[in-house]
Write an enzyme that holds these catalytic residues in place. Structure first.
Site, PDB file in Angstrom:
ATOM      1  N   HIS A 308      67.032 -36.876 -72.424  1.00 16.88           N
ATOM      2  CA  HIS A 308      66.038 -36.945 -73.499  1.00 16.88           C
ATOM      3  C   HIS A 308      66.648 -37.715 -74.661  1.00 16.88           C
ATOM      4  O   HIS A 308      67.843 -37.620 -74.910  1.00 16.88           O
ATOM      5  CB  HIS A 308      65.645 -35.535 -73.953  1.00 16.88           C
ATOM      6  CG  HIS A 308      64.372 -35.524 -74.713  1.00 16.88           C
ATOM      7  ND1 HIS A 308      64.314 -35.796 -76.058  1.00 16.88           N
ATOM      8  CD2 HIS A 308      63.096 -35.317 -74.315  1.00 16.88           C
ATOM      9  CE1 HIS A 308      63.060 -35.758 -76.453  1.00 16.88           C
ATOM     10  NE2 HIS A 308      62.291 -35.468 -75.411  1.00 16.88           N
ATOM     11  N   ASP A 365      59.178 -32.704 -68.453  1.00 20.41           N
ATOM     12  CA  ASP A 365      58.470 -33.314 -67.327  1.00 20.41           C
ATOM     13  C   ASP A 365      59.021 -32.927 -65.966  1.00 20.41           C
ATOM     14  O   ASP A 365      58.416 -33.228 -64.950  1.00 20.41           O
ATOM     15  CB  ASP A 365      58.521 -34.848 -67.449  1.00 20.41           C
ATOM     16  CG  ASP A 365      57.653 -35.312 -68.599  1.00 20.41           C
ATOM     17  OD1 ASP A 365      56.577 -34.737 -68.773  1.00 20.41           O
ATOM     18  OD2 ASP A 365      58.075 -36.230 -69.314  1.00 20.41           O
TER      19      ASP A 365
HETATM   20  N1  CMC Z   1      69.442 -40.275 -64.896  1.00 21.80           N
HETATM   21  C1  CMC Z   1      70.668 -40.837 -64.806  1.00 21.80           C
HETATM   22  N2  CMC Z   1      71.360 -41.289 -65.867  1.00 21.80           N
HETATM   23  C2  CMC Z   1      70.792 -41.149 -67.074  1.00 21.80           C
HETATM   24  C3  CMC Z   1      69.521 -40.575 -67.237  1.00 21.80           C
HETATM   25  C4  CMC Z   1      68.848 -40.115 -66.095  1.00 21.80           C
HETATM   26  N3  CMC Z   1      67.639 -39.548 -66.195  1.00 21.80           N
HETATM   27  N4  CMC Z   1      69.187 -40.568 -68.556  1.00 21.80           N
HETATM   28  C5  CMC Z   1      70.213 -41.148 -69.197  1.00 21.80           C
HETATM   29  N5  CMC Z   1      71.186 -41.492 -68.314  1.00 21.80           N
HETATM   30  C6  CMC Z   1      72.506 -42.061 -68.611  1.00 21.80           C
HETATM   31  C7  CMC Z   1      72.398 -43.513 -69.066  1.00 21.80           C
HETATM   32  O1  CMC Z   1      72.477 -44.398 -67.964  1.00 21.80           O
HETATM   33  C8  CMC Z   1      73.565 -43.608 -70.019  1.00 21.80           C
HETATM   34  O2  CMC Z   1      74.729 -43.709 -69.242  1.00 21.80           O
HETATM   35  P1  CMC Z   1      76.001 -44.585 -69.795  1.00 21.80           P
HETATM   36  O3  CMC Z   1      76.438 -43.863 -71.037  1.00 21.80           O
HETATM   37  O4  CMC Z   1      76.970 -44.562 -68.676  1.00 21.80           O
HETATM   38  O5  CMC Z   1      75.441 -45.952 -70.085  1.00 21.80           O
HETATM   39  C9  CMC Z   1      73.595 -42.242 -70.697  1.00 21.80           C
HETATM   40  O6  CMC Z   1      73.002 -41.344 -69.738  1.00 21.80           O
HETATM   41  C10 CMC Z   1      72.838 -42.170 -72.000  1.00 21.80           C
HETATM   42  O7  CMC Z   1      71.535 -42.655 -71.734  1.00 21.80           O
HETATM   43  P2  CMC Z   1      70.606 -43.348 -72.772  1.00 21.80           P
HETATM   44  O8  CMC Z   1      69.722 -44.323 -72.083  1.00 21.80           O
HETATM   45  O9  CMC Z   1      71.406 -43.788 -73.943  1.00 21.80           O
HETATM   46  O10 CMC Z   1      69.733 -42.162 -73.236  1.00 21.80           O
HETATM   47  P3  CMC Z   1      68.508 -42.329 -74.158  1.00 21.80           P
HETATM   48  O11 CMC Z   1      68.622 -41.231 -75.134  1.00 21.80           O
HETATM   49  O12 CMC Z   1      68.356 -43.686 -74.682  1.00 21.80           O
HETATM   50  O13 CMC Z   1      67.295 -42.155 -73.145  1.00 21.80           O
HETATM   51  C11 CMC Z   1      65.624 -41.186 -71.835  1.00 21.80           C
HETATM   52  C12 CMC Z   1      66.548 -41.035 -73.048  1.00 21.80           C
HETATM   53  C13 CMC Z   1      64.642 -40.019 -71.856  1.00 21.80           C
HETATM   54  C14 CMC Z   1      64.826 -42.482 -71.936  1.00 21.80           C
HETATM   55  C15 CMC Z   1      66.497 -41.179 -70.551  1.00 21.80           C
HETATM   56  O14 CMC Z   1      67.257 -39.999 -70.490  1.00 21.80           O
HETATM   57  C16 CMC Z   1      65.660 -41.347 -69.292  1.00 21.80           C
HETATM   58  O15 CMC Z   1      65.355 -42.476 -68.913  1.00 21.80           O
HETATM   59  N6  CMC Z   1      65.277 -40.205 -68.622  1.00 21.80           N
HETATM   60  C17 CMC Z   1      64.422 -40.282 -67.481  1.00 21.80           C
HETATM   61  C18 CMC Z   1      62.985 -40.469 -67.928  1.00 21.80           C
HETATM   62  C19 CMC Z   1      62.384 -39.190 -68.464  1.00 21.80           C
HETATM   63  O16 CMC Z   1      62.515 -38.124 -67.878  1.00 21.80           O
HETATM   64  N7  CMC Z   1      61.674 -39.310 -69.603  1.00 21.80           N
HETATM   65  C20 CMC Z   1      60.955 -38.200 -70.199  1.00 21.80           C
HETATM   66  C21 CMC Z   1      61.448 -37.856 -71.548  1.00 21.80           C
HETATM   67  S1  CMC Z   1      60.759 -36.289 -72.089  1.00 21.80           S
HETATM   68  C22 CMC Z   1      59.106 -36.620 -72.360  1.00 21.80           C
HETATM   69  C23 CMC Z   1      58.871 -37.210 -73.673  1.00 21.80           C
HETATM   70  O17 CMC Z   1      59.146 -36.548 -74.699  1.00 21.80           O
HETATM   71  O18 CMC Z   1      58.377 -38.346 -73.718  1.00 21.80           O
END
Ligand code: CMC
Length: 431
Positions: A308, A365
Site C-alpha cells: 500500500h 482488496d
Molecule cells: N508485490 C511485489 N512487490 C511489491 C508489491 C507487490 N504487491 N508492492 C510493492 N512491491 C515492492 C516494489 O517492487 C518495491 O521493491 P524494491 O524496493 O525492491 O524496488 C517495494 O516493494 C516498494 O514498492 P513501491 O512501488 O515503492 O510501493 P508504493 O508505495 O509505491 O506502491 C502499491 C504501493 C499499492 C502501488 C504497490 O504496493 C502495489 O502495486 N500493490 C499491488 C496493487 C494493489 O494491491 N493495489 C491496491 C492498493 S489498496 C486500494 C487502494 O487504496 O487503492
C-alpha cells in the site's frame, strides 16, 4: 515544540512555519518558499506532501490506524452500517434518528435513473467496460440536472444535501444498470427498501421473481461498502479535490474520481486480485510459484492485494474483511478454492523476507473480491462496487473544497528537465 523550521539555501536561512494536526502530525508550511527563495519542493507522486487540511479521515499507515471523524474503523465495521457511516463522513457526526431517516428517505426518493438518461446506456456496446460506462453516466448527471450543478460553489452548496444523496443513490443504481445492460437484461426499478437490499434487488430481481434478500448477504455487502467509504488523500479522492478546486460541481468532480479509481494500482486492484487467484488456480499452482515470481521486482508480476502507498503495516480493513470472508462463506455454505489460495499466499508472504523487509501486507482488496464473488457479484463489477463505497468520501472531500472559497486552485509546480531554449527549424532543413 517547534513552531518554525529553518531551511538554509545558498547560505540564506528561511523560517518556515510548522503546522500540527489534531493527532499530533507535523507539517512544514512551504507555501511562501518559492516566492521568497525561488525553490520549489520536489515530491514526485506527492508521497510526502500534505495537499490540504482535512477533518474527515485520520490514517496512520505505520501503525495501521484508520478513523473516520475520530471513530475507529473497527468500531464502525462492527456497529454501524454503510448509510450511517456515509452520513458521518459527509456531515461530520453520527446522525440522530431523524437525520438518519431523512438521509435514507432522500436517497430512496432519488434512487431511480431519469428515463432519458437510460438512453445513454444504449449508446454503449454490450461489452463496454463497466468503469468506462459508470464514468460517462455519472458525468452526464451534470448535464441532466444543470440547476444542481452550476459550477458555482455558493449555489451548488445550497443544494448539497440533495446532490450528495442523489449521487450515492444513483451511482448504486447506475452500477446495477450497467450490469443488467451488459447482460441484455431489463432494468429493475428501485424499491422503497434499505440501500444494500435495493442494490441486490436492482441487480438480481427478474420479471415476476423478486430477489429474496438473505440477511447475511445484505450485512456482508454493507460491510464491504462501509470499509471503502473513505481513505484520506488517495489517488481518486485527491482527483475529486483537484477537479473541485477549479470550481467544478459535485457530479463532474465525482466522475473524475471514478476515472482515477479505474487503474489497476487503485480501484482496479480488486479485479486484478481475482484474476491472479484464478490464474494460480487454473495453472495448478498452490501459490508457491507465484510468490517466487512476485519477488522479481517486475511490476507486471506483483502480488496483487499486497502493499500500500501509505500502510507499512497490516491494512486494518484487510483484517476485518479477511475475518468476514470466513464468516460469510461459512454462513452461505460456499467452498471457494480461491479463498484457500489467498490464505496460502498470505501465509507464505508474511513469512517471506522479501515482503517483510518491504513491509508489504495484505490490503483491503486482497479478500474483498472473494466476498463479493460469494454474494453473486461478478468480477467485472468489482471496481464499480468500490466506486459506490467510496462515494461518501469523495463527496465529503468535495464539500471541504467547496466550503473554503478562499482555498486556491490545485496547481502544483514541476522541475522542468526537457530541452533548453532552441530555435525553430523549418521543414526543408530537417533530415
Ligand atoms: N508485490 C511485489 N512487490 C511489491 C508489491 C507487490 N504487491 N508492492 C510493492 N512491491 C515492492 C516494489 O517492487 C518495491 O521493491 P524494491 O524496493 O525492491 O524496488 C517495494 O516493494 C516498494 O514498492 P513501491 O512501488 O515503492 O510501493 P508504493 O508505495 O509505491 O506502491 C502499491 C504501493 C499499492 C502501488 C504497490 O504496493 C502495489 O502495486 N500493490 C499491488 C496493487 C494493489 O494491491 N493495489 C491496491 C492498493 S489498496 C486500494 C487502494 O487504496 O487503492
Amino acid at each position: 515544540m517547534a513552531t518554525t523550521a529553518t531551511l538554509t539555501l545558498e547560505g540564506k536561512p528561511y523560517e518556515l512555519p510548522v503546522m500540527t494536526g489534531t493527532e499530533g502530525e507535523k507539517a512544514i508550511d512551504v507555501r511562501q518558499l518559492r516566492k521568497e527563495s525561488g525553490y520549489v519542493c520536489y515530491d514526485q507522486g506527492y508521497g510526502n506532501t500534505g495537499s490540504c487540511e482535512s477533518q474527515i479521515t485520520y490514517l496512520d499507515g505505520d501503525n495501521g490506524i484508520l478513523r473516520h471523524r475520530g471513530y475507529p474503523i473497527e468500531q464502525l465495521a462492527e456497529q454501524s452500517e454503510f448509510v450511517e457511516t456515509a452520513y458521518l463522513i459527509i456531515y461530520g457526526d453520527l446522525p440522530n434518528p431523524k437525520e438518519r431517516r431523512d438521509f435514507g428517505d432522500l436517497m430512496r426518493q432519488h434512487a431511480a435513473i431519469d428515463t432519458q438518461m437510460l438512453r445513454i446506456f444504449e449508446g454503449f456496446p454490450r461489452e463496454a467496460p463497466p468503469m468506462g460506462m459508470l464514468t460517462s453516466i455519472v458525468s452526464s448527471m451534470a448535464a441532466y440536472y444543470p440547476s444542481l450543478a452550476t459550477n458555482n460553489f455558493e449555489s451548488d452548496l445550497a443544494n448539497f444535501d440533495l446532490t450528495a444523496a442523489m449521487a450515492i443513490s444513483k451511482i448504486r443504481t447506475i452500477v446495477a444498470g450497467v450490469y443488467r445492460y451488459r447482460h441484455g437484461m431489463p432494468f429493475n426499478y428501485p424499491k422503497d427498501i434499505p440501500f444494500c437490499d435495493n442494490f441486490l434487488h436492482l441487480m438480481f430481481s427478474e420479471p415476476y421473481k423478486d430477489y429474496v434478500t438473505i440477511p447475511e448477504v445484505s450485512r456482508a455487502l454493507n460491510l464491504i461498502l462501509l470499509l471503502h467509504a473513505d481513505h484520506e488523500q488517495n489517488c481518486s479522492t485527491s482527483t475529486v479535490r483537484m477537479v473541485g478546486s477549479s470550481g467544478a460541481n459535485l457530479f463532474t468532480s465525482l466522475a473524475a474520481g471514478i476515472c482515477a479509481l479505474s487503474g489497476p494500482l487503485h480501484g482496479g486492484a480488486n479485479t486484478a486480485v481475482m484474476q491472479m487467484l484464478q490464474t494460480i488456480h487454473d495453472e495448478g499452482d498452490d501459490g508457491t510459484r507465484f510468490i517466487e515470481s512476485a519477488k522479481s521486482g517486475d511490476k507486471n508480476h506483483r502480488l496483487m492485494g499486497f502493499g500500500h502507498a501509505v500502510y507499512r503495516n497490516y491494512d486494518p480493513r484487510a483484517r476485518i474483511i479477511g475475518h468476514a470472508c470466513d464468516v460469510v462463506l461459512n454462513k452461505l455454505g460456499i467452498v471457494d478454492p480461491l479463498l484457500d489460495i489467498a490464505k496460502k499466499l498470505e501465509e507464505a508472504a508474511l513469512k517471506d523476507e522479501y515482503f517483510l523487509s518491504r513491509k508489504l501486507y495484505p490490503n483491503v482488496d486482497f479478500y474483498s473480491g472473494i466476498i463479493m464473488r460469494a454474494l453473486g457479484i461478478p468480477t467485472e463489477l468489482f471496481t464499480t462496487m468500490f466506486a459506490i463505497g467510496r462515494s461518501p468520501g469523495w463527496i465529503a472531500n468535495w464539500k471541504e473544497v467547496a466550503s473554503q472559497p478562499k482555498g486556491r486552485i490545485y496547481r502544483p509546480r514541476q522541475l522542468y528537465t526537457g530541452p533548453v531554449k532552441r530555435d525553430y527549424v523549418p521543414m526543408a532543413r530537417r533530415h
